[in-house]
Write a protein that holds these residues in place. Sequence first.
Motif, PDB file in Angstrom:
ATOM      1  N   ALA A  81      25.237  35.492  38.944  1.00 13.58           N
ATOM      2  CA  ALA A  81      26.144  36.580  39.301  1.00 13.58           C
ATOM      3  C   ALA A  81      25.912  37.799  38.418  1.00 13.58           C
ATOM      4  O   ALA A  81      25.976  38.947  38.883  1.00 13.58           O
ATOM      5  N   THR A 127      33.780  37.347  49.237  1.00  8.52           N
ATOM      6  CA  THR A 127      32.918  38.513  49.088  1.00  8.52           C
ATOM      7  C   THR A 127      32.567  39.089  50.460  1.00  8.52           C
ATOM      8  O   THR A 127      32.071  38.383  51.331  1.00  8.52           O
ATOM      9  N   THR A 164      34.308  34.294  45.336  1.00 10.33           N
ATOM     10  CA  THR A 164      33.587  33.248  46.057  1.00 10.33           C
ATOM     11  C   THR A 164      32.782  33.885  47.185  1.00 10.33           C
ATOM     12  O   THR A 164      33.104  34.979  47.654  1.00 10.33           O
ATOM     13  N   PRO A 165      31.724  33.230  47.654  1.00  9.85           N
ATOM     14  CA  PRO A 165      30.915  33.815  48.731  1.00  9.85           C
ATOM     15  C   PRO A 165      31.712  34.152  49.979  1.00  9.85           C
ATOM     16  O   PRO A 165      31.442  35.160  50.644  1.00  9.85           O
ATOM     17  N   TRP A 170      33.779  39.911  41.139  1.00 11.61           N
ATOM     18  CA  TRP A 170      33.202  38.571  41.246  1.00 11.61           C
ATOM     19  C   TRP A 170      34.153  37.718  42.081  1.00 11.61           C
ATOM     20  O   TRP A 170      35.344  37.615  41.765  1.00 11.61           O
ATOM     21  N   PRO A 187      28.916  37.939  44.921  1.00  9.06           N
ATOM     22  CA  PRO A 187      29.216  36.550  45.265  1.00  9.06           C
ATOM     23  C   PRO A 187      28.829  35.625  44.116  1.00  9.06           C
ATOM     24  O   PRO A 187      27.831  35.843  43.440  1.00  9.06           O
ATOM     25  N   CYS A 188      29.638  34.583  43.930  1.00  8.37           N
ATOM     26  CA  CYS A 188      29.407  33.662  42.809  1.00  8.37           C
ATOM     27  C   CYS A 188      29.341  32.225  43.323  1.00  8.37           C
ATOM     28  O   CYS A 188      30.237  31.406  43.042  1.00  8.37           O
ATOM     29  N   PRO A 189      28.315  31.877  44.080  1.00 13.54           N
ATOM     30  CA  PRO A 189      28.237  30.518  44.630  1.00 13.54           C
ATOM     31  C   PRO A 189      28.206  29.463  43.533  1.00 13.54           C
ATOM     32  O   PRO A 189      27.470  29.580  42.555  1.00 13.54           O
TER      33      PRO A 189
END
Length: 261
Positions: free
Chosen positions: A162, A117, A113-114, A111, A139-141
Amino acid sequence: MKIALMDSGIGLLAAAAAVRRLRPDAALVLSSDPDGMPWGPRTTDDLTTRALAVARAAAAHRPDALIVACNTASVHTLPALRAELEPAIPVIGTVPAIKPAAAGGGPVAIWATPLTTGSPYQRGLIQDFAGAVDVTEVPCPGLADAVQYADEEAIDRAIAAAAALTPKDVRAVVLGCTHYELVAERIRAAVQPAGSPEVVLHGSADAVAAQALRRIGALPAPDAPTATDLTVLLSGRDALLPEAALTYAEGRLLRAAAPTR
């Protein structure tokens, strides 16, 4: 002993709490940049300028070591920070815990950040340390921002999104942003398959805290008397811990030792 930590925001709390657990007698300097966060979308030059400013504010307090408790800053600014501060102040970066996660077998989810990633940096770590293990980059926007402001509904939404991208048979999750460690148990609950062995979460806080002690030749002393010296710098300004920090156990741990600062 004095240990400084820097980040764009309150992601540094996890590593600061890890230092506190290893060496309760260490004075802490927490230097962050609420005026300039998030750092992720910034250009490398802009990020380096802001990271150097945050590091200089911390260095003015003459710490024995500086932990860069931010994955983004560690990727892009470590050479500049080390060129300015070392050897007087050892600088310790933060690397996603892909190697120990892969050592336990797969599947593994990362996991992050975008922007991180799929980045060459993260792909390189996967290639170097994950071998034949099945790795999914997730990605974890919005998750880091939601954690920063303790926005409970936004945290739930970002974690759920996510988790939907995470393989159902995942055995380990790498927390590739320091902010995520503050909501680790919520992440575990979201990815834990019913009736399966507990999913293992791999953060970086404990490792960077231990490395900071090694760099200054100090041993862990978890039974040492607790120091009350906690300095908080927000974009270079003396401050109290932000209210959002007290939402998390790590923030409350630090606040309890320094009730007047």
